[in-house]
Design a protein around this motif. Structure first.
Motif, short mmCIF file in Angstrom:
data_model
loop_
_atom_site.label_atom_id
_atom_site.label_comp_id
_atom_site.label_asym_id
_atom_site.label_seq_id
_atom_site.Cartn_x
_atom_site.Cartn_y
_atom_site.Cartn_z
N LEU A 58 0.98 -1.29 0.00
CA LEU A 58 0.22 0.02 -0.06
C LEU A 58 0.94 1.40 -0.17
O LEU A 58 0.48 2.36 -0.64
CB LEU A 58 -0.95 -0.09 1.22
N ALA A 59 2.06 1.24 0.78
CA ALA A 59 2.92 2.40 0.89
C ALA A 59 3.43 2.50 -0.64
O ALA A 59 3.61 3.80 -1.13
CB ALA A 59 4.26 1.92 1.52
N ARG A 60 3.83 1.48 -1.51
CA ARG A 60 4.19 1.81 -2.89
C ARG A 60 3.08 2.21 -3.64
O ARG A 60 3.43 2.98 -4.71
CB ARG A 60 4.86 0.47 -3.37
N LEU A 61 1.94 1.63 -3.41
CA LEU A 61 0.77 2.21 -4.47
C LEU A 61 0.34 3.58 -3.99
O LEU A 61 -0.21 4.34 -5.04
CB LEU A 61 -0.49 1.25 -4.05
N THR A 62 0.36 3.98 -2.91
CA THR A 62 -0.30 5.25 -2.46
C THR A 62 0.72 6.45 -2.24
O THR A 62 0.41 7.72 -2.26
CB THR A 62 -1.29 5.34 -1.32
N GLY A 63 1.99 6.12 -1.68
CA GLY A 63 2.97 6.99 -1.37
C GLY A 63 2.87 7.35 0.07
O GLY A 63 3.66 8.12 0.55
N LEU A 64 1.98 7.01 0.82
CA LEU A 64 1.73 6.83 2.19
C LEU A 64 2.69 5.86 2.80
O LEU A 64 2.75 4.79 2.30
CB LEU A 64 0.30 6.91 2.67
N PRO A 65 3.21 6.11 4.10
CA PRO A 65 4.31 5.40 4.64
C PRO A 65 3.60 4.11 5.09
O PRO A 65 2.14 4.10 5.56
CB PRO A 65 4.71 6.24 5.75
N ALA A 66 4.11 3.03 5.18
CA ALA A 66 3.62 1.82 5.59
C ALA A 66 3.13 2.02 7.02
O ALA A 66 2.19 1.22 7.44
CB ALA A 66 4.45 0.48 5.46
#
Length: 242
Positions: free
Chosen positions: A199-207
């Motif tokens: 999800l971090a890679r998909l959204t740019g938000l940290p894991a």
């Protein structure tokens, strides 16, 4: 069909307050004790992968199959756009699925619809069985569904209500522990391909943000589910139903 409908919509008597508290403590002990958790964790994995699969279908991704492994891990294979809302929702649904399922079960149990809950769970397991792509997964689902069917078929309604409470409490408590385990493992870099990292890679938000969100949802479900299943709440609902 009318008889079946009456059975599904019938309202069972709630267990006594002491039984509700005892069942909650038993479920908590199963989740907290490492040995019992390792033996029962596969049930949470089934709900986790089922959440991925259901969201994939709802977002119109092509579902290729589900695999359950003997180490209590699992994987759901989908095909479609590698980015976008569908992929994000599919990746985000796994860790919150056990807690949301537990919350739905708490609502059904608190309103006395134990038979409906058992039927829904068996139906979901049957649908999931059609998507399993490895032998261990097939055996796991058949054993789980068979145990649920046998216990509820041969036990009186009062026992069914207690078993349903145990399952719901287990999902509510069991939905929290994997998130805490994920947080601990990420500290040591042991889960580079976890749902939170994807999800971090998909959204740019940290894991870490996604882990916090998972935990927030799980704790909210636990709080609301505990309120629904509390002896005082069950007593008031029973009075309203009468």
């Amino acid at each position: 069909m009318s008889e079946v409908w009456r059975a599904l919509t019938g309202v069972q008597t709630e267990p006594p307050g002491w039984a509700v508290l005892l069942v909650a403590l038993v479920a908590l002990a199963v989740v907290v004790w490492s040995t019992s958790w390792q033996l029962s964790r596969g049930l949470v994995t089934i709900a986790h992968e089922g959440g991925h699969a259901l969201m994939a279908l709802l977002t119109r991704r092509k579902l290729q199959g589900i695999r359950l492994h003997s180490d209590t891990s699992g994987v759901t294979l989908t095909r479609g756009r590698p980015t976008g809302p569908g992929m994000i929702l599919t990746a985000a649904s796994g860790y919150v699925a056990p807690s949301l399922l537990g919350l739905g079960g708490a609502w059904l149990v608190s309103s006395g619809h134990v038979t409906a809950l058992i039927t829904v769970v068996l139906g979901l397991l049957l649908c999931m069985l059609l998507l399993i792509r490895n032998l261990f997964g097939v055996v796991s689902l058949l054993a789980t569904g068979g145990a649920i069917f046998a216990l509820t078929w041969y036990s009186p309604p009062d026992v069914d209500a207690v078993l349903a409470q145990l399952a719901v409490w287990f999902l509510l408590f069991g939905g929290v522990r994997p998130i805490l385990e994920l947080r601990r493992k990420r500290r040591y870099g042991r889960t580079p391909d976890s749902d939170a990292d994807q999800l971090a890679r998909l959204t740019g938000l940290p894991a870490g943000f996604w882990i916090f969100l998972f935990l927030l949802v799980a704790l909210a479900c636990l709080a609301v589910g505990a309120w629904l299943l509390s002896p005082l709440q069950l007593s008031s609902l029973s009075s309203l139903l009468r």
